[in-house]
Design an enzyme around this catalytic site. Structure first.
Site, short mmCIF file in Angstrom:
data_model
loop_
_atom_site.label_atom_id
_atom_site.label_comp_id
_atom_site.label_asym_id
_atom_site.label_seq_id
_atom_site.Cartn_x
_atom_site.Cartn_y
_atom_site.Cartn_z
N ASN A 9 0.86 -1.18 0.00
CA ASN A 9 0.00 0.00 0.00
C ASN A 9 0.90 1.23 0.00
O ASN A 9 1.51 1.56 1.01
CB ASN A 9 -0.90 -0.02 1.25
CG ASN A 9 -1.72 1.25 1.38
OD1 ASN A 9 -1.89 2.01 0.43
ND2 ASN A 9 -2.26 1.47 2.57
N LYS A 11 0.16 4.31 -0.29
CA LYS A 11 -0.45 5.50 0.34
C LYS A 11 -0.21 6.73 -0.55
O LYS A 11 -0.21 6.62 -1.77
CB LYS A 11 0.06 5.66 1.77
CG LYS A 11 -0.15 4.40 2.61
CD LYS A 11 0.13 4.59 4.08
CE LYS A 11 -0.07 3.29 4.83
NZ LYS A 11 0.07 3.46 6.30
N HIS A 95 -9.38 1.00 5.47
CA HIS A 95 -8.06 1.21 6.08
C HIS A 95 -8.20 2.14 7.28
O HIS A 95 -9.03 3.05 7.29
CB HIS A 95 -7.09 1.80 5.05
CG HIS A 95 -5.67 1.78 5.50
ND1 HIS A 95 -5.16 2.74 6.36
CD2 HIS A 95 -4.65 0.92 5.26
CE1 HIS A 95 -3.88 2.47 6.61
NE2 HIS A 95 -3.55 1.37 5.96
N GLU A 97 -6.60 4.58 8.25
CA GLU A 97 -6.47 6.01 7.95
C GLU A 97 -7.77 6.57 7.35
O GLU A 97 -8.12 7.73 7.60
CB GLU A 97 -5.28 6.23 7.02
CG GLU A 97 -3.96 6.00 7.73
CD GLU A 97 -2.80 5.64 6.82
OE1 GLU A 97 -1.72 5.35 7.37
OE2 GLU A 97 -2.97 5.63 5.59
N GLU A 167 -4.76 -4.87 11.12
CA GLU A 167 -3.75 -3.83 11.30
C GLU A 167 -3.99 -3.12 12.62
O GLU A 167 -4.89 -2.30 12.74
CB GLU A 167 -3.77 -2.84 10.13
CG GLU A 167 -5.14 -2.50 9.56
CD GLU A 167 -5.13 -1.27 8.68
OE1 GLU A 167 -4.18 -1.13 7.91
OE2 GLU A 167 -6.06 -0.47 8.78
N GLY A 173 3.10 2.67 10.86
CA GLY A 173 3.96 3.82 10.64
C GLY A 173 4.63 4.33 11.89
O GLY A 173 5.26 5.39 11.88
N SER A 212 3.84 -2.11 10.33
CA SER A 212 5.30 -1.99 10.37
C SER A 212 6.01 -3.31 10.09
O SER A 212 6.98 -3.67 10.76
CB SER A 212 5.77 -1.40 11.72
OG SER A 212 5.27 -0.08 11.89
#
Length: 250
Positions: A9, A11, A95, A97, A167, A173, A212
């Protein structure tokens, strides 16, 4: 036995030059890794370019999101039909985010999952808890709620048309990674929950870990019985790192 899948991904990253270099490195380095499925998910505007770079290879192409509408007055949205026309195989939905930054709710994610299936795309359904939720001991309740929204709309059997990606939000991140056992525990919970509804679905569905993942920890994570690969963020922007992760899944 479930095949491992490693999906990158990207991003909000990339340029024409960087993507050409990245894909050149990945394509060259995948030689001989025939046992692992691989996919990349570029920003929308780079999907056509990436499609041209992966054509004839076994690398799957995905989008980072999908509209839950087919067409109409929805400025800024991209439909499943559009993605399919440009060779997409996958679409990431829900996701963390999208949920945290853009306010996407479980019901929104479920509709996007349905939209992806409608157009023959394989949705990668993201689920996971925040640090506060983990510390409150409600990880399983949160993940169950996120899964239940899709199951209520589409039925548990629909999950065999997709992929689940666990996740933990606190490990995305941040450089922090759930330990292999922590990740396995949640993956096992997901598979066990599905098994109570349909054992065949539970046995078949791929459950990826995202949080990560790097070349250095991928093998240990992927060795867990219920971890079927990874949804890779930052490390997917480095050909050598991404290839090391792919190798761990081969």
């Amino acid at each position: 036995m479930r095949q491992k899948l490693v999906a990158g991904n990207w991003k909000l990253n990339g340029s024409k030059a960087s993507i050409e270099s990245l894909m050149g490195g990945i394509l060259a380095g995948l030689e001989g890794m025939d046992n692992v499925a691989v996919a990349v998910c570029p920003p929308y505007v780079y999907i056509p370019m990436t499609q041209a770079l992966v054509v004839g290879s076994r690398i799957g192409l995905g989008s980072q999101d999908i509209a839950d509408q087919d067409a109409g007055a929805f400025t800024g949205e991209v439909s499943g039909a559009m993605l399919k026309e440009f060779g997409c195989d996958y679409a990431i939905v829900g996701h963390s985010e999208r949920r945290a930054i853009y306010g996407e709710q479980d019901a929104d994610t479920a509709r996007k999952f349905a939209a992806a299936r409608k157009y023959g795309l394989k949705p990668i359904l993201c689920v996971g808890e925040t640090l506060e939720e983990r510390e409150a001991g409600i990880t399983e309740a949160v993940v169950a709620r996120q899964l239940d929204a899709v199951i209520a709309l589409e039925g548990v059997e629909a999950l065999t048309d997709g992929v689940i990606a666990y996740e933990p939000v606190w490990a995305i991140g941040t450089g922090k990674t759930a330990s292999p056992q922590q990740a396995q525990d949640v993956h096992a919970f997901i598979r066990g929950k599905l098994a109570t509804l349909n054992a065949a679905v539970a046995a078949k569905v791929q459950i990826l870990y995202g949080g990560s993942v790097k070349g250095a920890n991928a093998a240990e994570l992927f060795a867990m019985p219920d971890i079927d690969g990874g949804l890779i963020g930052g490390a997917s922007l480095d050909a050598n790192e991404f290839l090391a992760i792919c190798k761990a899944g081969n």
